[in-house]
Scaffold this motif. Structure first.
Motif, mmCIF file in Angstrom:
data_model
loop_
_atom_site.group_PDB
_atom_site.id
_atom_site.type_symbol
_atom_site.label_atom_id
_atom_site.label_comp_id
_atom_site.label_asym_id
_atom_site.label_seq_id
_atom_site.Cartn_x
_atom_site.Cartn_y
_atom_site.Cartn_z
ATOM 1 N N GLY A 227 -48.541 37.378 -8.117
ATOM 2 C CA GLY A 227 -47.405 37.093 -7.248
ATOM 3 C C GLY A 227 -47.453 37.878 -5.956
ATOM 4 O O GLY A 227 -47.165 37.352 -4.873
ATOM 5 N N VAL A 228 -47.848 39.144 -6.039
ATOM 6 C CA VAL A 228 -47.980 39.977 -4.835
ATOM 7 C C VAL A 228 -49.053 39.411 -3.907
ATOM 8 O O VAL A 228 -48.863 39.299 -2.688
ATOM 9 C CB VAL A 228 -48.323 41.432 -5.221
ATOM 10 C CG1 VAL A 228 -48.780 42.224 -4.002
ATOM 11 C CG2 VAL A 228 -47.112 42.103 -5.854
ATOM 12 N N GLY A 229 -50.200 39.039 -4.485
ATOM 13 C CA GLY A 229 -51.287 38.514 -3.672
ATOM 14 C C GLY A 229 -50.912 37.253 -2.925
ATOM 15 O O GLY A 229 -51.280 37.067 -1.763
ATOM 16 N N MET A 230 -50.159 36.374 -3.587
ATOM 17 C CA MET A 230 -49.795 35.111 -2.952
ATOM 18 C C MET A 230 -48.642 35.252 -1.960
ATOM 19 O O MET A 230 -48.588 34.544 -0.958
ATOM 20 C CB MET A 230 -49.406 34.086 -4.030
ATOM 21 C CG MET A 230 -50.542 33.682 -4.958
ATOM 22 S SD MET A 230 -51.995 33.023 -4.097
ATOM 23 C CE MET A 230 -53.032 34.495 -4.004
ATOM 24 N N THR A 231 -47.736 36.151 -2.236
ATOM 25 C CA THR A 231 -46.536 36.248 -1.416
ATOM 26 C C THR A 231 -46.711 37.174 -0.217
ATOM 27 O O THR A 231 -46.050 36.992 0.812
ATOM 28 C CB THR A 231 -45.350 36.749 -2.264
ATOM 29 O OG1 THR A 231 -45.280 35.979 -3.461
ATOM 30 C CG2 THR A 231 -44.044 36.597 -1.520
ATOM 31 N N GLY A 232 -47.620 38.145 -0.322
ATOM 32 C CA GLY A 232 -47.765 39.144 0.732
ATOM 33 C C GLY A 232 -48.007 38.546 2.102
ATOM 34 O O GLY A 232 -47.363 38.914 3.088
ATOM 35 N N SER A 233 -48.945 37.603 2.188
ATOM 36 C CA SER A 233 -49.262 37.023 3.497
ATOM 37 C C SER A 233 -48.118 36.174 4.024
ATOM 38 O O SER A 233 -47.885 36.104 5.238
ATOM 39 C CB SER A 233 -50.542 36.184 3.408
ATOM 40 O OG SER A 233 -50.387 35.118 2.497
ATOM 41 N N LEU A 291 -56.948 28.213 -8.313
ATOM 42 C CA LEU A 291 -57.166 27.294 -7.198
ATOM 43 C C LEU A 291 -56.209 27.594 -6.052
ATOM 44 O O LEU A 291 -56.614 27.624 -4.878
ATOM 45 C CB LEU A 291 -56.982 25.854 -7.673
ATOM 46 C CG LEU A 291 -57.114 24.766 -6.595
ATOM 47 C CD1 LEU A 291 -58.489 24.822 -5.949
ATOM 48 C CD2 LEU A 291 -56.838 23.390 -7.180
ATOM 49 N N GLY A 292 -54.946 27.825 -6.377
ATOM 50 C CA GLY A 292 -53.980 28.147 -5.329
ATOM 51 C C GLY A 292 -54.345 29.420 -4.587
ATOM 52 O O GLY A 292 -54.227 29.493 -3.359
ATOM 53 N N GLY A 293 -54.801 30.419 -5.326
ATOM 54 C CA GLY A 293 -55.194 31.672 -4.686
ATOM 55 C C GLY A 293 -56.365 31.499 -3.736
ATOM 56 O O GLY A 293 -56.402 32.097 -2.655
ATOM 57 N N CYS A 400 -55.544 40.847 0.334
ATOM 58 C CA CYS A 400 -54.399 40.808 -0.569
ATOM 59 C C CYS A 400 -54.419 39.513 -1.392
ATOM 60 O O CYS A 400 -54.220 39.524 -2.611
ATOM 61 C CB CYS A 400 -53.117 40.913 0.255
ATOM 62 S SG CYS A 400 -51.603 41.002 -0.712
ATOM 63 N N CYS A 401 -54.702 38.394 -0.713
ATOM 64 C CA CYS A 401 -54.782 37.112 -1.423
ATOM 65 C C CYS A 401 -55.917 37.117 -2.435
ATOM 66 O O CYS A 401 -55.759 36.633 -3.568
ATOM 67 C CB CYS A 401 -55.000 35.979 -0.416
ATOM 68 S SG CYS A 401 -53.583 35.586 0.611
ATOM 69 N N LEU A 402 -57.058 37.660 -2.042
ATOM 70 C CA LEU A 402 -58.221 37.655 -2.932
ATOM 71 C C LEU A 402 -57.955 38.497 -4.180
ATOM 72 O O LEU A 402 -58.391 38.150 -5.287
ATOM 73 C CB LEU A 402 -59.450 38.174 -2.187
ATOM 74 C CG LEU A 402 -60.801 37.975 -2.876
ATOM 75 C CD1 LEU A 402 -61.053 36.500 -3.141
ATOM 76 C CD2 LEU A 402 -61.920 38.561 -2.013
ATOM 77 N N ALA A 403 -57.240 39.588 -4.026
ATOM 78 C CA ALA A 403 -56.879 40.412 -5.187
ATOM 79 C C ALA A 403 -56.019 39.616 -6.172
ATOM 80 O O ALA A 403 -56.154 39.758 -7.393
ATOM 81 C CB ALA A 403 -56.137 41.669 -4.734
ATOM 82 N N GLY A 404 -55.153 38.752 -5.642
ATOM 83 C CA GLY A 404 -54.350 37.899 -6.511
ATOM 84 C C GLY A 404 -55.204 36.919 -7.301
ATOM 85 O O GLY A 404 -54.932 36.643 -8.474
ATOM 86 N N VAL A 405 -56.254 36.388 -6.682
ATOM 87 C CA VAL A 405 -57.172 35.477 -7.377
ATOM 88 C C VAL A 405 -57.842 36.188 -8.547
ATOM 89 O O VAL A 405 -57.953 35.638 -9.656
ATOM 90 C CB VAL A 405 -58.233 34.929 -6.408
ATOM 91 C CG1 VAL A 405 -59.257 34.070 -7.165
ATOM 92 C CG2 VAL A 405 -57.589 34.113 -5.303
ATOM 93 N N VAL A 406 -58.288 37.411 -8.318
ATOM 94 C CA VAL A 406 -58.934 38.187 -9.379
ATOM 95 C C VAL A 406 -57.972 38.388 -10.550
ATOM 96 O O VAL A 406 -58.344 38.218 -11.724
ATOM 97 C CB VAL A 406 -59.430 39.534 -8.837
ATOM 98 C CG1 VAL A 406 -59.956 40.408 -9.977
ATOM 99 C CG2 VAL A 406 -60.512 39.324 -7.784
#
Length: 417
Positions: A227-233, A291-293, A400-406
């Motif tokens: 959630g943090v990875g997707m929302t941060g940006s 996929l979303g990440g 930040c987004c990439l960390a969410g994917v992981v």
């Protein structure tokens, strides 16, 4: 059947329950308007209070500090007291905060107004999710996605239309009108939201047991990281720094830059209910999250690196970024499914604390990086940052987004829905 069971208070109609969920979700829309509105007041606030990017970032992020900081207590309180009283009182506090902010004649008064706004808005999304979980558990991800859709509609309204209003009548007057909307919303919440009937067979549990249970679960932490990875940006770029970035990168006026930045919220508005519905239907969370990440990572990276690309292509990239980021709604579903029903609101509060906390960290952090690279340019008393400086400061967002994917790769599926 007892007289108590026949009472309307214990058997609300489906229409009333849907209305309660709807107005709780509209509260989230209202909160999102207030969340992103500083992005179209950047130069006005810099000029009004004679501050730079770091301080302005903190002024905007005060909302996120308090919002994120009290999510867990709000989750516990909703579990114990119900959403109706908390949502109604929170909307009233939020409205008072808008009035204080609109009338602020010092920086500290503006901080206090944003504090009250964040305090009130903190209840909005958790209330909508709690109403959905109690009355419509089989449609939780769908209704959560629809609540997100309404929220990002607020993101759109808080940029293009809000920016136009600021240009036409001023930032203070625009906030006065927003406060009037808060009064109407407070009344609607009181009239429609209904709590879970009391007197069930669920045993009473210690106040913090739900919090402890959720925090001891590794899946809760993975869901929060996603959630943090997707929302941060979305919060850092779409909620504050995207408008001045597009003004510098493409030479746009504020209303046009705000309208462009808001395009990503259209992607979010479509993606949130769609991903919620599909994941509910197929009984899968992880594939949609991964996929979303990846889409979100690609979208924000391309936007930062190539802001001068043809406008239709840039708009498509922003929609892609918002669409990918919208899968953050699944982090709430994952956390809820991996924790017991009696800890619903506490679990949702934990996730929302981390999600909104991303804005509290990233907005001022980017402002600080912008100030580090500032070349001294001022326009009507407001700092202007070069495109290179923006590129330097915004590079944290793709990571930040990439960390969410992981994190999403380690989410476990639950098949008992």
């Amino acid at each position: 059947m007892t007289a108590e069971a026949k009472s309307p208070a214990f058997s609300p109609s489906r229409a009333l329950l849907l209305a309660g969920w709807l107005f709780a979700s509209v509260f989230f829309l209202y909160a999102f308007v207030l969340r992103v509105s500083p992005s179209v007041m950047v130069d006005d606030l810099m000029r009004e209070f004679a501050v730079g990017g770091a301080i302005l970032g903190n002024l905007s992020a005060v909302y996120f500090y308090v919002y994120a900081g009290i999510q867990i207590p709000i989750g516990v309180a909703i579990d114990r007291l119900g959403a109706r009283r908390l949502a109604t009182g929170a909307a009233a506090i939020c409205t008072i905060g808008v009035l204080v902010f609109a009338g602020a004649d010092t920086l500290w008064m503006a901080y206090f107004g944003r504090f009250l706004i964040g305090l009130g808005c903190a209840c909005s999304f958790v209330a909508a999710l709690s109403v959905a979980a109690i009355w419509f558990p089989g449609r939780f991800a769908l209704l959560g996605g629809l609540a997100q859709m309404l929220g990002v509609l607020g993101g759109v309204l808080g940029q293009g239309p809000f920016g136009y209003a600021v240009e036409q009548i001023g930032w203070r007057e625009t906030n006065w009108w927003v406060a009037m909307g808060g009064v109407v919303l407070t009344i609607c919440l009181f009239l429609t939201v209904r709590d879970k009937p009391s007197g069930g067979t669920e045993p009473s549990r210690p106040l913090l047991e739900g919090v402890k249970r959720a925090l001891s679960n590794s899946q809760t932490w993975l869901a929060a990281a996603f959630g943090v990875g997707m929302t941060g940006s979305m919060l850092a770029f779409g909620g504050l720094w995207g408008v001045p970035f597009f003004m510098e990168a493409r030479g746009l006026a504020k209303p046009e830059a705000a309208a462009l930045a808001s395009v990503m919220f259209f992607g979010w508005g479509v993606g949130a209910p769609l991903s919620g519905w599909l994941s509910d239907k197929l009984g899968k969370r992880r594939p949609f999250m991964v996929l979303g990440g990846l889409l979100a990572t690609a979208g924000i990276t391309l936007t930062i690196l190539f802001p001068a690309m043809p406008l239709p292509l840039l708009q498509a990239v922003l929609v892609m970024q918002g669409f990918g980021s919208s899968t953050m709604v699944l982090s709430f579903a994952v956390a809820r499914e991996h924790n017991p029903p009696w800890a619903n609101s506490a679990t949702l509060g934990i996730i929302n604390s981390f999600v909104v906390g991303s804005g509290a960290v990233l907005q001022p952090a980017i402002g600080y990086l912008l100030d580090l690279g500032w070349d001294g340019r001022l326009v009507d008393g407001a700092r202007v940052y070069s495109l290179d400086t923006f590129g330097f400061a915004l590079q944290v967002l793709p990571w930040c987004c990439l960390a969410g994917v992981v994190a999403a790769c380690f989410i476990r599926e639950v098949r008992d829905r």
